[in-house]
Design a protein around this motif. Structure first.
Motif, PDB file in Angstrom:
ATOM      1  N   PRO A   1       4.498  17.415  -9.813  1.00  0.00           N
ATOM      2  CA  PRO A   1       5.072  16.274 -10.413  1.00  0.00           C
ATOM      3  C   PRO A   1       4.220  15.431 -11.073  1.00  0.00           C
ATOM      4  O   PRO A   1       3.002  15.209 -10.714  1.00  0.00           O
ATOM      5  CB  PRO A   1       5.705  15.463  -9.171  1.00  0.00           C
ATOM      6  N   ASP A   2       4.678  14.805 -12.411  1.00  0.00           N
ATOM      7  CA  ASP A   2       3.959  13.530 -12.729  1.00  0.00           C
ATOM      8  C   ASP A   2       3.489  12.388 -11.922  1.00  0.00           C
ATOM      9  O   ASP A   2       4.460  12.448 -10.994  1.00  0.00           O
ATOM     10  CB  ASP A   2       4.562  13.222 -14.130  1.00  0.00           C
ATOM     11  N   ARG A   3       2.990  11.527 -12.234  1.00  0.00           N
ATOM     12  CA  ARG A   3       2.251  10.524 -11.435  1.00  0.00           C
ATOM     13  C   ARG A   3       2.127   9.454 -12.173  1.00  0.00           C
ATOM     14  O   ARG A   3       1.565   9.396 -13.338  1.00  0.00           O
ATOM     15  CB  ARG A   3       1.229  10.915 -10.314  1.00  0.00           C
ATOM     16  N   VAL A   4       2.120   8.136 -11.713  1.00  0.00           N
ATOM     17  CA  VAL A   4       1.772   7.032 -12.229  1.00  0.00           C
ATOM     18  C   VAL A   4       0.653   6.016 -11.453  1.00  0.00           C
ATOM     19  O   VAL A   4       1.071   6.084 -10.082  1.00  0.00           O
ATOM     20  CB  VAL A   4       2.801   6.011 -12.547  1.00  0.00           C
ATOM     21  N   ASP A   5      -0.261   5.739 -11.834  1.00  0.00           N
ATOM     22  CA  ASP A   5      -1.303   5.100 -11.080  1.00  0.00           C
ATOM     23  C   ASP A   5      -1.701   3.796 -11.695  1.00  0.00           C
ATOM     24  O   ASP A   5      -1.486   3.678 -12.878  1.00  0.00           O
ATOM     25  CB  ASP A   5      -2.823   5.917 -11.055  1.00  0.00           C
TER      26      ASP A   5
ATOM     27  N   ARG B   1     -15.207 -11.028 -15.519  1.00  0.00           N
ATOM     28  CA  ARG B   1     -15.626 -10.213 -14.489  1.00  0.00           C
ATOM     29  C   ARG B   1     -16.090  -8.646 -14.586  1.00  0.00           C
ATOM     30  O   ARG B   1     -16.395  -7.888 -14.085  1.00  0.00           O
ATOM     31  CB  ARG B   1     -14.272 -10.031 -13.348  1.00  0.00           C
ATOM     32  N   LEU B   2     -15.858  -8.503 -16.175  1.00  0.00           N
ATOM     33  CA  LEU B   2     -16.256  -7.040 -16.664  1.00  0.00           C
ATOM     34  C   LEU B   2     -15.491  -6.066 -16.101  1.00  0.00           C
ATOM     35  O   LEU B   2     -15.840  -5.028 -15.381  1.00  0.00           O
ATOM     36  CB  LEU B   2     -17.661  -6.927 -16.725  1.00  0.00           C
ATOM     37  N   THR B   3     -14.031  -6.457 -15.768  1.00  0.00           N
ATOM     38  CA  THR B   3     -13.072  -5.134 -15.201  1.00  0.00           C
ATOM     39  C   THR B   3     -11.957  -5.320 -16.184  1.00  0.00           C
ATOM     40  O   THR B   3     -11.386  -5.997 -16.861  1.00  0.00           O
ATOM     41  CB  THR B   3     -12.629  -5.928 -13.809  1.00  0.00           C
ATOM     42  N   VAL B   4     -11.346  -4.064 -15.842  1.00  0.00           N
ATOM     43  CA  VAL B   4     -10.173  -3.814 -16.544  1.00  0.00           C
ATOM     44  C   VAL B   4      -9.137  -3.131 -15.848  1.00  0.00           C
ATOM     45  O   VAL B   4      -9.491  -2.021 -15.135  1.00  0.00           O
ATOM     46  CB  VAL B   4     -10.334  -2.700 -17.835  1.00  0.00           C
ATOM     47  N   THR B   5      -8.010  -3.428 -15.742  1.00  0.00           N
ATOM     48  CA  THR B   5      -6.797  -3.035 -14.910  1.00  0.00           C
ATOM     49  C   THR B   5      -5.847  -2.544 -15.652  1.00  0.00           C
ATOM     50  O   THR B   5      -5.235  -3.377 -16.576  1.00  0.00           O
ATOM     51  CB  THR B   5      -6.335  -4.074 -13.881  1.00  0.00           C
ATOM     52  N   TYR B   6      -5.442  -1.232 -15.385  1.00  0.00           N
ATOM     53  CA  TYR B   6      -4.302  -0.764 -16.092  1.00  0.00           C
ATOM     54  C   TYR B   6      -3.248   0.092 -15.510  1.00  0.00           C
ATOM     55  O   TYR B   6      -3.751   0.602 -14.273  1.00  0.00           O
ATOM     56  CB  TYR B   6      -5.173   0.033 -17.379  1.00  0.00           C
ATOM     57  N   ARG B   7      -2.448   0.433 -16.160  1.00  0.00           N
ATOM     58  CA  ARG B   7      -1.339   1.578 -15.470  1.00  0.00           C
ATOM     59  C   ARG B   7      -1.401   2.824 -16.282  1.00  0.00           C
ATOM     60  O   ARG B   7      -1.088   2.502 -17.537  1.00  0.00           O
ATOM     61  CB  ARG B   7      -0.132   0.827 -15.331  1.00  0.00           C
ATOM     62  N   VAL B   8      -1.232   3.881 -15.704  1.00  0.00           N
ATOM     63  CA  VAL B   8      -1.457   5.038 -16.388  1.00  0.00           C
ATOM     64  C   VAL B   8      -0.306   6.169 -15.955  1.00  0.00           C
ATOM     65  O   VAL B   8      -0.378   6.490 -14.715  1.00  0.00           O
ATOM     66  CB  VAL B   8      -3.064   5.709 -16.635  1.00  0.00           C
ATOM     67  N   HIS B   9       0.262   6.776 -16.878  1.00  0.00           N
ATOM     68  CA  HIS B   9       1.277   7.622 -16.478  1.00  0.00           C
ATOM     69  C   HIS B   9       0.530   9.262 -16.838  1.00  0.00           C
ATOM     70  O   HIS B   9       0.147   9.571 -17.867  1.00  0.00           O
ATOM     71  CB  HIS B   9       2.380   7.565 -17.427  1.00  0.00           C
ATOM     72  N   TYR B  10       0.222   9.833 -15.728  1.00  0.00           N
ATOM     73  CA  TYR B  10      -0.307  11.121 -15.831  1.00  0.00           C
ATOM     74  C   TYR B  10       0.732  12.079 -15.782  1.00  0.00           C
ATOM     75  O   TYR B  10       1.442  12.317 -14.847  1.00  0.00           O
ATOM     76  CB  TYR B  10      -1.226  11.318 -14.726  1.00  0.00           C
ATOM     77  N   LYS B  11       0.475  12.967 -17.050  1.00  0.00           N
ATOM     78  CA  LYS B  11       1.449  14.318 -17.069  1.00  0.00           C
ATOM     79  C   LYS B  11       0.770  15.364 -16.440  1.00  0.00           C
ATOM     80  O   LYS B  11      -0.376  15.846 -17.151  1.00  0.00           O
ATOM     81  CB  LYS B  11       2.078  14.517 -18.340  1.00  0.00           C
TER      82      LYS B  11
ATOM     83  N   THR C   1       0.729  -1.372   0.216  1.00  0.00           N
ATOM     84  CA  THR C   1       0.015  -0.186   0.039  1.00  0.00           C
ATOM     85  C   THR C   1       0.839   1.199  -0.033  1.00  0.00           C
ATOM     86  O   THR C   1       0.236   2.266   0.030  1.00  0.00           O
ATOM     87  CB  THR C   1      -1.049  -0.014   1.226  1.00  0.00           C
ATOM     88  N   GLU C   2       2.207   1.057   0.134  1.00  0.00           N
ATOM     89  CA  GLU C   2       3.034   2.399   0.168  1.00  0.00           C
ATOM     90  C   GLU C   2       2.852   3.298  -1.093  1.00  0.00           C
ATOM     91  O   GLU C   2       2.692   4.499  -0.871  1.00  0.00           O
ATOM     92  CB  GLU C   2       4.567   1.773   0.006  1.00  0.00           C
ATOM     93  N   GLU C   3       2.695   2.772  -2.320  1.00  0.00           N
ATOM     94  CA  GLU C   3       2.614   3.508  -3.360  1.00  0.00           C
ATOM     95  C   GLU C   3       1.242   4.355  -3.346  1.00  0.00           C
ATOM     96  O   GLU C   3       0.935   5.489  -3.652  1.00  0.00           O
ATOM     97  CB  GLU C   3       2.654   2.563  -4.699  1.00  0.00           C
ATOM     98  N   ARG C   4      -0.011   3.574  -2.865  1.00  0.00           N
ATOM     99  CA  ARG C   4      -1.140   4.159  -2.630  1.00  0.00           C
ATOM    100  C   ARG C   4      -1.017   5.501  -1.767  1.00  0.00           C
ATOM    101  O   ARG C   4      -1.718   6.414  -1.989  1.00  0.00           O
ATOM    102  CB  ARG C   4      -2.096   3.079  -2.169  1.00  0.00           C
ATOM    103  N   VAL C   5      -0.406   5.130  -0.562  1.00  0.00           N
ATOM    104  CA  VAL C   5      -0.173   6.223   0.541  1.00  0.00           C
ATOM    105  C   VAL C   5       0.403   7.298  -0.343  1.00  0.00           C
ATOM    106  O   VAL C   5       0.019   8.692  -0.021  1.00  0.00           O
ATOM    107  CB  VAL C   5       0.525   5.666   1.617  1.00  0.00           C
ATOM    108  N   GLN C   6       1.357   7.207  -0.954  1.00  0.00           N
ATOM    109  CA  GLN C   6       2.196   8.227  -1.525  1.00  0.00           C
ATOM    110  C   GLN C   6       1.433   9.039  -2.688  1.00  0.00           C
ATOM    111  O   GLN C   6       1.398  10.165  -2.537  1.00  0.00           O
ATOM    112  CB  GLN C   6       3.472   7.784  -2.184  1.00  0.00           C
ATOM    113  N   ARG C   7       0.592   8.192  -3.369  1.00  0.00           N
ATOM    114  CA  ARG C   7      -0.369   8.878  -4.268  1.00  0.00           C
ATOM    115  C   ARG C   7      -1.574   9.773  -3.426  1.00  0.00           C
ATOM    116  O   ARG C   7      -1.621  10.939  -4.148  1.00  0.00           O
ATOM    117  CB  ARG C   7      -0.816   7.799  -5.365  1.00  0.00           C
ATOM    118  N   GLU C   8      -2.090   9.246  -2.492  1.00  0.00           N
ATOM    119  CA  GLU C   8      -2.953   9.921  -1.898  1.00  0.00           C
ATOM    120  C   GLU C   8      -2.642  11.288  -1.228  1.00  0.00           C
ATOM    121  O   GLU C   8      -3.352  12.185  -0.938  1.00  0.00           O
ATOM    122  CB  GLU C   8      -3.903   8.994  -0.944  1.00  0.00           C
TER     123      GLU C   8
END
Length: 454
Positions: A431-435, A416-426, A49-56
């Motif tokens: 700073p930019d972020r990756v989620d 399951r009708l789900t999509v998991t993806y990684r996105v790079h936000y500029k 969860t460290e990445e999530r904490v940093q993102r939030e």
């Protein structure tokens, strides 16, 4: 010798304590100011969860509002992560009510109007709080209210999590859809705001979770919310916020306007349009009519309410089978008699079904569209998700801060009708972020819509 965090913040004294541990008054040795520090978690307990904490933490730092506790820094001190915040000389609203007793409607309104204004600003910026409660509302001596803990402190060590770790937030203030396992939204924040108003008026939360937690969650999911005769002229705001249908709840801005208007605002109750007709979802096999009128909803969440009941039965030690649907109650199938030999041998074209390639292409096209034309991309959300995510204004609040959204990985699950993806936000600023994002899709006749985000 005083302890120093990250070579910069000197801990002075403990000023508060909650489910995540102590909050400290500290001195920022670089800028020469007082700040508040909260240890989010020890690295060994933080894990994935460290990445999530940093993102939030980064998202919360973007929110600049007088009614919100400002986030300054996320300090890395080797084994620990510390949140560095504005220091507010105050007590939380829960402590204030415990000391002074339940407040009158006239005393409650100006305090909660400030909390509603802060929450409305967060929603307009695309931020969902997820743990609105009196304990996260700080009240100064001048009766100024600041809302804190914007979704950062929910990690594995938080005592507000259930034993399963599936439900986040404080149970006494959870919205029914969150208690049933759904994701937190702006609408669920508004329910929690209403539950906080209830607490301020009565001296206790609307649901007592100190004893049988699962029993309380079951009542929350299945029963009408409690009311109080102490509400007075605030009764409409309790009914508008603690409304079981998220689409019919007031917005945080509605609450702010109503409370700021005083007792005379009782005649200006916000109204909500009737919910749209419930669209049918195409299915590969024919099903009874009653089963074809479901709202766009991901398949994996269909048994959530039943799961709460099953878990409650298990906690109480009650055995047996939970029958989700009695097959014998289905109407008998009828077959039209063929008019001739040719018609009896005709085959029906099978209904289209979701595919991995189509789902991944849908998300790719959506991210390519949303930055340039948020209004058009907003139509790629189901009506239900448009409402529960805060509407077009909240949607713009986030996407207007993004300069580009670059898809890096994508993986769809048609079952399951789900999509998991990684996105790079500029980002346009900061700073930019990756989620890493997982969304639920709705599907009908070859058309996909986003129905929720996990």
């Amino acid at each position: 010798m005083q302890q120093q965090v990250a070579g910069r913040y000197t801990l002075l004294r403990e000023v508060g304590r909650g489910g995540m541990g102590a909050v400290w008054l500290a001195r920022d040795e670089v800028l020469g100011r007082e700040v508040a520090l909260k240890r989010l978690a020890h690295r060994e307990g933080l894990g994935a969860t460290e990445e999530r904490v940093q993102r939030e933490a980064r998202v919360s730092a973007m929110l600049n509002h007088a009614g919100v506790v400002a986030v300054f820094d996320l300090a890395d001190d080797g084994d620990d992560l510390w949140l560095v915040m504005e220091y507010v000389d105050s007590v939380d609203l829960s402590t204030l009510v415990r000391r002074e007793g339940p407040l009158s409607p006239d005393q409650t309104a100006p305090l909660m109007a400030q909390a509603a204004a802060a929450l409305a600003a967060a929603h307009a910026a695309g931020i969902v709080h997820r743990d609105v409660k009196p304990g996260n509302m700080l009240v100064t001596r001048e009766r100024q209210v600041k809302l804190g803990d914007f979704g950062i402190a929910r990690t594995g060590a938080d005592a507000s999590l259930t034993a399963t770790g599936l439900v986040t937030g404080s149970p006494g203030y959870l919205a029914p859809e969150v208690a049933a396992g759904g994701g937190a939204t702006a609408a669920s924040d508004v329910w929690s705001l209403g539950a906080s108003i209830f607490h301020t008026l009565t001296g206790h939360p609307p649901y007592d979770t100190s004893g049988n937690l699962m029993g309380a969650l079951y009542r929350l999911v299945h029963e009408e919310p409690p009311r109080t005769d102490r509400a007075g002229w605030l009764d409409p705001v309790l009914r508008g916020t603690m409304e079981r249908d998220p689409q019919q709840r007031w917005s945080a801005r509605d609450v702010q306007v109503f409370l700021a208007g005083g007792p005379g605002a009782a005649a200006a109750v916000p109204t909500r349009p009737a919910p749209p007709p419930r669209p049918q979802i195409a299915a590969a096999q024919e099903a009874p009519a009653a089963e074809q009128t479901q709202v766009f909803a991901p398949r994996r969440r269909t048994p959530l309410l039943a799961a709460v009941a099953v878990l409650l039965l298990a906690v109480l030690g009650v055995g047996g089978w939970l029958v989700l649907r009695d097959e014998s109650s289905d109407p008998p199938a009828t077959t039209a008699e063929p008019t001739d030999q040719a018609s009896s041998t005709e085959t029906t074209e099978p209904a289209p079904t979701p595919t991995r390639a189509e789902m991944e292409a849908f998300i790719t096209d959506y991210l390519a569209l949303v930055v340039d034309d948020p209004d058009a991309a907003f139509e790629h959300l189901t009506p239900a998700f448009q409402q529960t995510s805060g509407g077009l204004e909240s949607y713009h609040g986030w996407w207007d801060t993004v300069r580009a959204a670059q898809l890096q990985q994508v993986n769809a699950d048609p079952d399951r009708l789900t999509v998991t993806y990684r996105v790079h936000y500029k980002m346009k600023k900061g700073p930019d972020r990756v989620d890493d994002v997982t969304v639920d899709l709705a599907y009908e006749d070859g058309t996909y819509l986003i129905n929720g985000e996990q």
